[in-house]
Design an enzyme around this catalytic site. Structure first.
Site, mmCIF file in Angstrom:
data_model
loop_
_atom_site.group_PDB
_atom_site.id
_atom_site.type_symbol
_atom_site.label_atom_id
_atom_site.label_comp_id
_atom_site.label_asym_id
_atom_site.label_seq_id
_atom_site.Cartn_x
_atom_site.Cartn_y
_atom_site.Cartn_z
ATOM 1 N N GLN A 134 27.930 44.998 40.417
ATOM 2 C CA GLN A 134 27.634 43.758 39.709
ATOM 3 C C GLN A 134 26.339 43.171 40.259
ATOM 4 O O GLN A 134 25.882 43.535 41.338
ATOM 5 C CB GLN A 134 28.782 42.767 39.799
ATOM 6 C CG GLN A 134 29.087 42.178 41.140
ATOM 7 C CD GLN A 134 30.354 41.304 41.086
ATOM 8 O OE1 GLN A 134 31.284 41.540 40.311
ATOM 9 N NE2 GLN A 134 30.391 40.274 41.924
ATOM 10 N N ASP A 289 18.702 56.382 29.720
ATOM 11 C CA ASP A 289 19.800 55.518 29.267
ATOM 12 C C ASP A 289 19.196 54.376 28.462
ATOM 13 O O ASP A 289 19.441 53.196 28.715
ATOM 14 C CB ASP A 289 20.580 54.993 30.478
ATOM 15 C CG ASP A 289 21.950 54.453 30.098
ATOM 16 O OD1 ASP A 289 22.389 54.700 28.960
ATOM 17 O OD2 ASP A 289 22.576 53.767 30.933
#
Length: 557
Positions: A134, A289
């Protein structure tokens, strides 16, 4: 015990989403059939969903590691049916955040000092949370006493390495079971898929590696008006935390924000295509990505007339071998020249097709793939789709493509999607072709080839004395081996001629290297004598002779 419970949970989820049919005809299918009475019947909402959507929802329910597994699978369209692959692309890696105070403690442990000492500010409320890590906002103090610098700190989840290792062990066991029992195991290649998932996750667990990817990408695009890459802060990064410059923008699929900012969507669409082809063919280092969430648009008002993209999340990058780069570029050019024979030849030369395949048969297969696309408007032409179908043609010949080629094809589809979302009428090839032609001209220019030859000259000079003996020994061994196997004399004669030709080329190569060395030495001498453009004529003669000899050593196509 834990693995057994986990396997039981997987079975229940598969049944709940009516996915037991994927294992029909296997021992796993019989095991799931026995489990059916203990699982609630699927709701009509679930049964009405297509298969791909049910797979996506099941992976989301199984947890973050299986979400990551699905995301990796979405890049392997050579292994996954199209309907499932299209749904797996939609998997969102969003999970509940862990305690911000725990993140703070991890940062302090990794940096070996209090957060208050390392940062001018650290927000324990995360900006975003995913399955592996995170992100927290922070401020770096300025050494000169100026304004603090805004950064983000990516922190790995506590205990994530152990959980991933346990899930990978379970997936490996499942893959081994599928490999033994599934009738199509040779096409599914379950162990290969799990190995690729394990490799990808291992890379994502090393945030220092992700920082290095960002650093290389940033260096390649330093000063560009097309793409910006945030700088890693190495003094505040380790394998478990990564500190990056904080950037401001909005996702590239947020058309409302782009319109509100007054940005030119057509210009952005063209830039997306140019950036991708430049990364692949100029840098050989591409962001793999590249969905809209990782490709932002800079919201700086000063760049309104010339907007640029911002790249985020560098866990997955791609590179190709020199040969694959060359053959891929040549394939792209041949596709748009409708030269199907050339495409067939390139596929064999690249090793993407077995060498024994009949070229006329392969040419017909390629024509069947490409020709329907040329009946469409160029604005609807998808090179990613064409490449995917060509790779599937290769699969029919039971050839296994390198994962990086499949990764590139998936990234190409992503980039085309981003571009067409910004400008539905974009002619992608009209934008890409000049970039590709320019890069190829530069890559194979005499100056570039001379520089490459100069770089490898010491290696060639060192190896040159050994080459004739090694080559002769190897070819003699091959001839004797074939002769013992009963090779017909015409074949033997042909191979002898090949050997002699290769020996002549080897001698030419050695002579060429020697003459080029002489040319380099003569060029460095400050002696009198006739000169041409400030270079001794003897050096020119030696260089010309060396280049002629080296060219004579090259194999004829």
């Amino acid at each position: 015990m834990r693995s057994g419970l986990h396997a039981l949970k997987i079975g229940r989820v598969l049944l709940r989403y009516r996915l037991h049919t994927l294992a029909e005809g296997t021992p796993a299918g019989r095991w799931l059939w026995l489990l059916r009475p203990f699982v609630p019947r699927a709701t009509p909402e679930v049964t009405d969903l297509p298969r791909g959507a049910r797979v996506r929802l099941a992976l989301q329910e199984l947890g973050p590691i299986f979400v990551k597994f699905g995301q990796v699978l979405s890049t392997r369209r050579d292994l996954v049916p199209p309907d499932i692959a299209d749904e797996l692309v939609r998997l969102q890696d969003q999970v509940a955040p862990f305690d911000g105070e725990v993140a703070r403690a991890i940062v302090e442990r990794e940096l070996g000092r209090p957060v208050t000492e390392a940062f001018a500010g650290f927000d324990t409320v995360p900006l975003a949370s995913a399955s592996v890590a995170q992100v927290h906002a922070a401020l770096l103090p300025d050494a000169a006493g100026g304004a603090a610098r805004a950064v983000v700190v990516k922190v790995l989840r506590p205990g994530i390495a152990g959980r991933i290792a346990a899930d990978i062990r379970l997936l490996t066991s499942i893959a081994a079971f599928v490999e033994r029992t599934h009738p199509n195991a040779d096409r599914i290649r379950p162990r290969e898929v799990v190995d690729e998932v394990a490799t990808t996750l291992a890379a994502e667990l090393d945030l220092q590696r992700e920082g290095a990817n960002a650093s290389v990408l940033r260096r390649n695009w330093e000063g560009s008006t097309d793409l910006y890459v945030p700088a890693p802060v190495w003094s505040h990064s380790t394998e478990r935390i990564l500190t990056l410059e904080r950037v401001s923008g909005f996702p590239s699929d947020d058309l409302a924000a782009i319109e509100a900012a007054g940005l030119d969507r057509k210009l952005l669409a063209a830039k997306a295509v140019r950036v991708f082809y430049t990364q692949v063919f100029r840098d050989n280092f591409f962001h793999a990505d590249a969905h809209a969430g990782n490709i932002w648009v800079d919201d700086d008002p000063a760049r309104r007339m010339n907007p640029r993209f911002i790249a985020l999340d560098f866990g997955i990058v791609g590179q190709l071998s020199g040969d694959d780069q060359y053959y891929l570029a040549e394939n792209f050019m041949a596709i748009f020249n409708k030269d199907y024979r050339r495409i067939a030849e390139l596929h064999v030369q690249a090793g993407w097709m077995p060498s024994h395949v009949r070229l006329d048969e392969l040419e017909a297969a390629v024509r069947g793939v490409c020709e329907p696309y040329f009946t469409r408007p160029l604005a609807e032409f998808s090179l990613g789709e064409v490449l995917l179908k060509l790779f599937r043609t290769a699969q029919r010949y039971q050839l296994t493509l390198q994962p990086q080629l499949i990764l590139l094809q998936k990234t190409l589809l992503n980039v085309e999607g981003v571009s067409r979302h910004l400008d539905p009428q974009i002619d992608i090839w009209a934008v890409a072709r000049p970039v590709l032609e320019r890069i190829l001209a530069e890559r194979y220019s005499p100056k570039r080839l001379a520089g490459e030859f100069r770089r490898r000259l010491p290696e060639l000079a060192t190896r040159a004395p050994e080459m004739p003996g090694l080559l002769h020994a190897w070819l003699t061994q091959q001839i004797q081996g074939r002769h013992q196997l009963g090779m017909r004399s015409p074949e033997l004669g042909e191979l002898v001629e090949v050997m002699r030709a290769m020996q002549r080329r080897t001698v030419s190569a050695i002579l060429g290297v020697g003459l080029l060395v002489v040319a380099a030495v003569l060029h460095g001498l400050d002696a009198g004598g006739p000169r041409l453009w400030s270079v001794p004529v003897a050096a020119w003669v030696a260089a010309a002779g060396g280049l002629w000899a080296v060219l004579a050593a090259l194999p004829r196509r």
